[in-house]
Design a protein around this motif. Structure first.
Motif, mmCIF file in Angstrom:
data_model
loop_
_atom_site.group_PDB
_atom_site.id
_atom_site.type_symbol
_atom_site.label_atom_id
_atom_site.label_comp_id
_atom_site.label_asym_id
_atom_site.label_seq_id
_atom_site.Cartn_x
_atom_site.Cartn_y
_atom_site.Cartn_z
ATOM 1 N N ASP A 17 0.849 -1.193 0.000
ATOM 2 C CA ASP A 17 0.000 0.000 0.000
ATOM 3 C C ASP A 17 0.888 1.247 0.000
ATOM 4 O O ASP A 17 1.560 1.535 0.991
ATOM 5 N N PRO A 18 0.917 2.012 -1.099
ATOM 6 C CA PRO A 18 1.805 3.171 -1.167
ATOM 7 C C PRO A 18 1.423 4.303 -0.213
ATOM 8 O O PRO A 18 2.204 5.219 0.003
ATOM 9 N N PHE A 19 0.226 4.227 0.367
ATOM 10 C CA PHE A 19 -0.234 5.280 1.274
ATOM 11 C C PHE A 19 -0.069 4.912 2.743
ATOM 12 O O PHE A 19 -0.402 5.707 3.614
ATOM 13 N N ALA A 20 0.457 3.722 3.016
ATOM 14 C CA ALA A 20 0.644 3.285 4.403
ATOM 15 C C ALA A 20 1.611 4.213 5.122
ATOM 16 O O ALA A 20 2.600 4.657 4.542
ATOM 17 N N GLN A 21 1.327 4.494 6.367
ATOM 18 C CA GLN A 21 2.176 5.367 7.169
ATOM 19 C C GLN A 21 2.875 4.622 8.294
ATOM 20 O O GLN A 21 3.859 5.106 8.832
ATOM 21 N N ASP A 22 2.382 3.441 8.646
ATOM 22 C CA ASP A 22 2.885 2.749 9.832
ATOM 23 C C ASP A 22 3.655 1.469 9.520
ATOM 24 O O ASP A 22 4.035 0.746 10.430
ATOM 25 N N MET A 23 3.883 1.172 8.248
ATOM 26 C CA MET A 23 4.640 -0.017 7.842
ATOM 27 C C MET A 23 5.577 0.349 6.700
ATOM 28 O O MET A 23 5.318 1.288 5.952
ATOM 29 N N LEU A 24 6.641 -0.434 6.567
ATOM 30 C CA LEU A 24 7.520 -0.273 5.403
ATOM 31 C C LEU A 24 6.739 -0.639 4.151
ATOM 32 O O LEU A 24 5.890 -1.532 4.162
ATOM 33 N N LYS A 25 7.045 0.040 3.054
ATOM 34 C CA LYS A 25 6.364 -0.207 1.784
ATOM 35 C C LYS A 25 7.307 -0.952 0.835
ATOM 36 O O LYS A 25 8.473 -0.589 0.710
ATOM 37 N N TRP A 26 6.793 -1.980 0.185
ATOM 38 C CA TRP A 26 7.502 -2.699 -0.869
ATOM 39 C C TRP A 26 6.899 -2.219 -2.181
ATOM 40 O O TRP A 26 5.693 -2.331 -2.405
ATOM 41 N N SER A 27 7.710 -1.673 -3.082
ATOM 42 C CA SER A 27 7.210 -0.969 -4.257
ATOM 43 C C SER A 27 7.102 -1.800 -5.531
ATOM 44 O O SER A 27 6.893 -1.247 -6.604
ATOM 45 N N ALA A 28 7.210 -3.107 -5.433
ATOM 46 C CA ALA A 28 7.070 -3.960 -6.622
ATOM 47 C C ALA A 28 5.763 -4.726 -6.555
ATOM 48 O O ALA A 28 5.164 -4.873 -5.492
ATOM 49 N N ASP A 29 5.333 -5.238 -7.706
ATOM 50 C CA ASP A 29 4.103 -6.029 -7.739
ATOM 51 C C ASP A 29 4.382 -7.524 -7.557
ATOM 52 O O ASP A 29 3.525 -8.350 -7.812
ATOM 53 N N GLN A 57 14.820 2.431 3.901
ATOM 54 C CA GLN A 57 15.180 3.846 3.953
ATOM 55 C C GLN A 57 13.964 4.648 3.480
ATOM 56 O O GLN A 57 13.292 4.253 2.521
ATOM 57 N N GLY A 58 13.680 5.732 4.160
ATOM 58 C CA GLY A 58 12.592 6.598 3.752
ATOM 59 C C GLY A 58 11.229 5.943 3.770
ATOM 60 O O GLY A 58 10.352 6.333 3.012
ATOM 61 N N GLY A 59 11.043 4.927 4.604
ATOM 62 C CA GLY A 59 9.760 4.250 4.693
ATOM 63 C C GLY A 59 9.572 3.121 3.701
ATOM 64 O O GLY A 59 8.526 2.482 3.668
ATOM 65 N N TYR A 60 10.586 2.865 2.878
ATOM 66 C CA TYR A 60 10.496 1.801 1.869
ATOM 67 C C TYR A 60 11.457 0.665 2.172
ATOM 68 O O TYR A 60 12.577 0.885 2.639
ATOM 69 N N LEU A 61 11.018 -0.545 1.884
ATOM 70 C CA LEU A 61 11.837 -1.742 2.014
ATOM 71 C C LEU A 61 12.578 -1.967 0.705
ATOM 72 O O LEU A 61 12.001 -1.819 -0.379
ATOM 73 N N GLY A 62 13.839 -2.317 0.800
ATOM 74 C CA GLY A 62 14.635 -2.619 -0.378
ATOM 75 C C GLY A 62 15.454 -3.875 -0.163
ATOM 76 O O GLY A 62 15.466 -4.451 0.929
ATOM 77 N N VAL A 63 16.138 -4.293 -1.212
ATOM 78 C CA VAL A 63 17.035 -5.446 -1.129
ATOM 79 C C VAL A 63 18.473 -4.968 -1.308
ATOM 80 O O VAL A 63 18.743 -4.057 -2.093
ATOM 81 N N MET A 64 19.371 -5.565 -0.557
ATOM 82 C CA MET A 64 20.796 -5.304 -0.727
ATOM 83 C C MET A 64 21.270 -6.267 -1.809
ATOM 84 O O MET A 64 21.029 -7.477 -1.711
ATOM 85 N N ILE A 65 21.907 -5.731 -2.825
ATOM 86 C CA ILE A 65 22.268 -6.551 -3.981
ATOM 87 C C ILE A 65 23.748 -6.375 -4.328
ATOM 88 O O ILE A 65 24.341 -5.340 -4.081
ATOM 89 N N ALA A 66 24.305 -7.435 -4.900
ATOM 90 C CA ALA A 66 25.679 -7.417 -5.398
ATOM 91 C C ALA A 66 25.615 -7.717 -6.897
ATOM 92 O O ALA A 66 25.375 -8.859 -7.286
ATOM 93 N N PRO A 67 25.798 -6.698 -7.752
ATOM 94 C CA PRO A 67 25.754 -6.922 -9.200
ATOM 95 C C PRO A 67 26.886 -7.849 -9.651
ATOM 96 O O PRO A 67 27.992 -7.800 -9.122
ATOM 97 N N TYR A 68 26.592 -8.683 -10.643
ATOM 98 C CA TYR A 68 27.604 -9.601 -11.181
ATOM 99 C C TYR A 68 28.592 -8.902 -12.108
ATOM 100 O O TYR A 68 29.774 -9.191 -12.069
#
Length: 103
Positions: A17-29, A57-68
């Motif tokens: 939910d991009p409008f959530a204020q109380d949880m981290l947001k995951w921006s992919a489908d 960061q900034g309320g969004y969840l992300g993945v830590m990645i190592a490019p090949y």
């Protein structure tokens, strides 16, 4: 939510939910990829990468990645990619790899 960077050992509670204020947001489908899974970093044509952790960061969840095989400019700016020197990518910046594409 605060904008500070925070690493996570496991996938924390989150929402799409991009409008959530109380949880981290995951921006992919699609679901958050697992550690060890390969993804494509679409942003700046960085390419295929391995998920090595999670961060927010900034309320969004992300993945830590190592490019090949990141572009030369990426290595100059960030150093050699590894699980000890990962980059943060958010859901909208990555794509899953189809089973056929991984062959």
């Amino acid at each position: 939510m605060k904008t500070r960077f925070r690493r996570h050992a496991t996938v924390p509670p989150h929402t799409r939910d991009p409008f959530a204020q109380d949880m981290l947001k995951w921006s992919a489908d699609f679901d958050v990829p697992s550690i060890g899974e390969d993804v494509i970093i679409r942003m700046n044509s960085i390419g295929r990468a391995k998920v090595v952790g999670y961060a927010s960061q900034g309320g969004y969840l992300g993945v830590m990645i190592a490019p090949y095989g990141p572009p030369d400019w990426w290595i100059r700016q960030n150093g050699l990619p590894s699980s000890d020197n990962p980059a943060l990518a958010f859901g909208t910046e990555i794509s899953r790899i189809d089973a056929e594409e991984g062959k």
